[in-house]
Scaffold this motif. Structure first.
Motif, PDB file in Angstrom:
ATOM      1  N   GLU A  72       0.816  -1.217   0.000  1.00 60.48           N
ATOM      2  CA  GLU A  72       0.000   0.000   0.000  1.00 60.48           C
ATOM      3  C   GLU A  72       0.846   1.262   0.000  1.00 60.48           C
ATOM      4  O   GLU A  72       0.412   2.303  -0.483  1.00 60.48           O
ATOM      5  CB  GLU A  72      -0.946   0.003   1.199  1.00 60.48           C
ATOM      6  CG  GLU A  72      -2.081  -0.999   1.053  1.00 60.48           C
ATOM      7  CD  GLU A  72      -2.988  -1.083   2.270  1.00 60.48           C
ATOM      8  OE1 GLU A  72      -2.573  -0.643   3.370  1.00 60.48           O
ATOM      9  OE2 GLU A  72      -4.109  -1.585   2.113  1.00 60.48           O
ATOM     10  N   ASN A 115       2.421   1.665  -3.961  1.00 56.62           N
ATOM     11  CA  ASN A 115       1.527   1.583  -5.115  1.00 56.62           C
ATOM     12  C   ASN A 115       1.604   0.238  -5.835  1.00 56.62           C
ATOM     13  O   ASN A 115       1.429   0.163  -7.047  1.00 56.62           O
ATOM     14  CB  ASN A 115       1.779   2.737  -6.103  1.00 56.62           C
ATOM     15  CG  ASN A 115       1.438   4.074  -5.485  1.00 56.62           C
ATOM     16  OD1 ASN A 115       0.461   4.199  -4.752  1.00 56.62           O
ATOM     17  ND2 ASN A 115       2.248   5.075  -5.761  1.00 56.62           N
ATOM     18  N   ASP A 142      -0.213  -3.427  -6.038  1.00 51.18           N
ATOM     19  CA  ASP A 142      -1.504  -4.011  -5.708  1.00 51.18           C
ATOM     20  C   ASP A 142      -1.330  -5.014  -4.563  1.00 51.18           C
ATOM     21  O   ASP A 142      -0.555  -5.965  -4.691  1.00 51.18           O
ATOM     22  CB  ASP A 142      -2.068  -4.710  -6.942  1.00 51.18           C
ATOM     23  CG  ASP A 142      -3.460  -5.271  -6.747  1.00 51.18           C
ATOM     24  OD1 ASP A 142      -3.929  -5.368  -5.602  1.00 51.18           O
ATOM     25  OD2 ASP A 142      -4.087  -5.627  -7.755  1.00 51.18           O
ATOM     26  N   HIS A 167      -3.231  -7.348  -3.661  1.00 52.05           N
ATOM     27  CA  HIS A 167      -3.590  -8.678  -4.149  1.00 52.05           C
ATOM     28  C   HIS A 167      -2.360  -9.360  -4.754  1.00 52.05           C
ATOM     29  O   HIS A 167      -2.062 -10.517  -4.471  1.00 52.05           O
ATOM     30  CB  HIS A 167      -4.695  -8.601  -5.209  1.00 52.05           C
ATOM     31  CG  HIS A 167      -5.978  -8.029  -4.724  1.00 52.05           C
ATOM     32  ND1 HIS A 167      -6.279  -6.700  -4.860  1.00 52.05           N
ATOM     33  CD2 HIS A 167      -7.035  -8.603  -4.107  1.00 52.05           C
ATOM     34  CE1 HIS A 167      -7.482  -6.478  -4.351  1.00 52.05           C
ATOM     35  NE2 HIS A 167      -7.965  -7.618  -3.881  1.00 52.05           N
ATOM     36  N   GLU A 168      -1.681  -8.613  -5.609  1.00 47.53           N
ATOM     37  CA  GLU A 168      -0.471  -9.120  -6.250  1.00 47.53           C
ATOM     38  C   GLU A 168       0.561  -9.519  -5.195  1.00 47.53           C
ATOM     39  O   GLU A 168       1.153 -10.602  -5.272  1.00 47.53           O
ATOM     40  CB  GLU A 168       0.115  -8.052  -7.168  1.00 47.53           C
ATOM     41  CG  GLU A 168       1.454  -8.417  -7.771  1.00 47.53           C
ATOM     42  CD  GLU A 168       2.072  -7.281  -8.577  1.00 47.53           C
ATOM     43  OE1 GLU A 168       3.276  -7.397  -8.850  1.00 47.53           O
ATOM     44  OE2 GLU A 168       1.382  -6.316  -8.932  1.00 47.53           O
ATOM     45  N   GLN A 175      -4.504  -5.314 -12.612  1.00 49.53           N
ATOM     46  CA  GLN A 175      -5.525  -4.274 -12.507  1.00 49.53           C
ATOM     47  C   GLN A 175      -6.917  -4.871 -12.655  1.00 49.53           C
ATOM     48  O   GLN A 175      -7.880  -4.362 -12.105  1.00 49.53           O
ATOM     49  CB  GLN A 175      -5.318  -3.183 -13.571  1.00 49.53           C
ATOM     50  CG  GLN A 175      -4.019  -2.421 -13.428  1.00 49.53           C
ATOM     51  CD  GLN A 175      -2.815  -3.194 -13.938  1.00 49.53           C
ATOM     52  OE1 GLN A 175      -2.944  -4.196 -14.638  1.00 49.53           O
ATOM     53  NE2 GLN A 175      -1.631  -2.745 -13.582  1.00 49.53           N
TER      54      GLN A 175
END
Length: 118
Positions: free
Chosen positions: A53, A56, A58, A60-61, A93
């Motif tokens: 976070e 920048n 993700d 999830h990734e 994304q």
């Protein structure tokens, strides 16, 4: 190892010079950061999310690739490699929240996650 990518991205984002600065932000010892870099220890989910976070990346990734890093046997490593390759080709994304459910999967259920991705 994906943990090193997260640590390096965070270090760069914060303009840090030393890993002990990262350790301070994560409230862990510099020794743990060193062991993470060597592959002897792993980032926790909370630590990975914090780093992602703040860079920048993700989250999830980050969690998916960290789970792949933790695979213990060759077959599980191959399955995770297939999953991460497929997700990377689709772009994170477009990753839906439904995919995060497979983070809870354990080795016997990984093949079902692959079917869901097809």
């Amino acid at each position: 190892m994906y943990a090193n990518k997260l640590l390096d991205a965070y270090k760069q984002a914060k303009n840090y010079i030393q890993d002990k600065q990262i350790a301070h932000d994560l409230a862990i010892s510099p020794q743990k950061v060193s062991k993470i870099r060597k592959g002897e220890r792993y980032l926790t989910d909370e630590e990975a999310i914090f780093l992602a976070e703040n860079t920048n990346i993700d989250p999830h990734e980050a969690l998916i690739f960290l789970a792949a890093d933790k695979a213990k046997n060759f077959k599980a490593q191959q399955i995770w490699q297939d999953i991460t390759a497929k997700l990377s080709s689709q772009g994170f994304q477009r990753l839906s929240l439904g995919i995060t459910g497979f983070l809870a999967l354990r080795e016997p259920m990984v093949k079902y996650a692959l079917c869901a991705l097809c």
